[in-house]
Design a protein around this motif. Sequence first.
Motif, PDB file in Angstrom:
ATOM      1  N   UNK A   1       9.257   3.676   7.419  1.00 10.99           N
ATOM      2  CA  UNK A   1       8.584   4.790   8.110  1.00 10.99           C
ATOM      3  C   UNK A   1       9.538   5.982   8.285  1.00 10.99           C
ATOM      4  N   UNK A   2      10.790   5.707   8.584  1.00  8.92           N
ATOM      5  CA  UNK A   2      11.773   6.792   8.701  1.00  8.92           C
ATOM      6  C   UNK A   2      11.995   7.454   7.339  1.00  8.92           C
ATOM      7  N   UNK A   3      12.043   6.663   6.274  1.00  7.26           N
ATOM      8  CA  UNK A   3      12.209   7.227   4.930  1.00  7.26           C
ATOM      9  C   UNK A   3      11.002   8.093   4.556  1.00  7.26           C
ATOM     10  N   UNK A   4       9.809   7.627   4.849  1.00 10.19           N
ATOM     11  CA  UNK A   4       8.599   8.407   4.557  1.00 10.19           C
ATOM     12  C   UNK A   4       8.631   9.733   5.312  1.00 10.19           C
ATOM     13  N   UNK A   5       9.056   9.673   6.556  1.00 10.22           N
ATOM     14  CA  UNK A   5       9.005  10.832   7.434  1.00 10.22           C
ATOM     15  C   UNK A   5      10.064  11.868   7.115  1.00 10.22           C
ATOM     16  N   UNK A   6      11.287  11.444   6.845  1.00  6.15           N
ATOM     17  CA  UNK A   6      12.399  12.395   6.786  1.00  6.15           C
ATOM     18  C   UNK A   6      13.035  12.588   5.410  1.00  6.15           C
ATOM     19  N   UNK A   7      12.673  11.774   4.425  1.00  8.47           N
ATOM     20  CA  UNK A   7      13.246  11.956   3.082  1.00  8.47           C
ATOM     21  C   UNK A   7      12.104  12.152   2.093  1.00  8.47           C
ATOM     22  N   UNK A   8      12.062  13.308   1.506  1.00  7.11           N
ATOM     23  CA  UNK A   8      10.972  13.607   0.562  1.00  7.11           C
ATOM     24  C   UNK A   8      11.510  13.856  -0.817  1.00  7.11           C
TER      25      UNK A   8
ATOM     26  N   UNK B   1       0.827  -1.211   0.000  1.00  6.08           N
ATOM     27  CA  UNK B   1       0.000   0.000   0.000  1.00  6.08           C
ATOM     28  C   UNK B   1       0.861   1.260   0.000  1.00  6.08           C
ATOM     29  N   UNK B   2       1.979   1.212   0.688  1.00  3.44           N
ATOM     30  CA  UNK B   2       2.898   2.362   0.683  1.00  3.44           C
ATOM     31  C   UNK B   2       3.476   2.553  -0.722  1.00  3.44           C
ATOM     32  N   UNK B   3       3.873   1.456  -1.349  1.00  3.01           N
ATOM     33  CA  UNK B   3       4.418   1.524  -2.710  1.00  3.01           C
ATOM     34  C   UNK B   3       3.403   2.166  -3.657  1.00  3.01           C
ATOM     35  N   UNK B   4       2.134   1.857  -3.485  1.00  2.00           N
ATOM     36  CA  UNK B   4       1.080   2.338  -4.387  1.00  2.00           C
ATOM     37  C   UNK B   4       0.576   3.748  -4.057  1.00  2.00           C
ATOM     38  N   UNK B   5       0.952   4.287  -2.908  1.00  2.00           N
ATOM     39  CA  UNK B   5       0.432   5.581  -2.460  1.00  2.00           C
ATOM     40  C   UNK B   5       1.221   6.726  -3.094  1.00  2.00           C
ATOM     41  N   UNK B   6       0.617   7.432  -4.040  1.00  2.00           N
ATOM     42  CA  UNK B   6       1.323   8.481  -4.794  1.00  2.00           C
ATOM     43  C   UNK B   6       1.699   9.689  -3.934  1.00  2.00           C
ATOM     44  N   UNK B   7       1.025   9.890  -2.805  1.00  3.64           N
ATOM     45  CA  UNK B   7       1.362  11.025  -1.947  1.00  3.64           C
ATOM     46  C   UNK B   7       2.652  10.803  -1.154  1.00  3.64           C
ATOM     47  N   UNK B   8       3.108   9.550  -1.103  1.00  2.00           N
ATOM     48  CA  UNK B   8       4.372   9.233  -0.437  1.00  2.00           C
ATOM     49  C   UNK B   8       5.494   9.482  -1.453  1.00  2.00           C
TER      50      UNK B   8
END
Length: 185
Positions: free
Chosen positions: A178-185, A124-131
């Motif tokens: 989760x750390x990558x989602x949070x701190x690397x954009x 689901x994270x892989x498919x979420x375009x907002x991530x």
Amino acid sequence: MSNSVYKHFVVLAVLAFWPTAIYMAHRWRIGRHSSFSHHAASEKRAYYMFAVAISLESILYLLFGYKWLVPTFNMPFVFGALLGLAIACHWLSGLVPETKGWAYIVHRRAAYGVAALFLPLLALIVLQSSVGLFARTVALIFLIIDGWIGYLYLRRPKMQDNFLIYEVVYIASMPLVMLAITYIR
């Protein structure tokens, strides 16, 4: 409290669990064939340390997930439901020691439930375009690795000789994503 404060709870969750798990594996050297849970069940003091660490980690992940991650990235309902179930199973696997009888059955079902839930959560994270693309790529890499580890675990009994090593890689996947989602954009 602003919702952005909850963003940093992922770091606190990592710090609540991983130093304790590493200490336990080093202090109570049962071997690479045993899980963190088995190390925790080896002594009463280890069990209490593990239960406290996982309880604290679970609370922090719940707050991180529902107060920051899900609303910030507009994650679908199914992600939130699976996340809650994974956290509940993780917490239960920390409270119920891997010993004998009903405790063994409950612990194993909860622990393997968490492991099974990682795969759809990562997908689901892989498919979420907002991530962000980097975090989705990290999630995809761990989805492949975790899927492979799961396959090996089910198909190759010899793999269990190094269970702790595979367990570390598998359960480190979600905090790293989760750390990558949070701190690397």
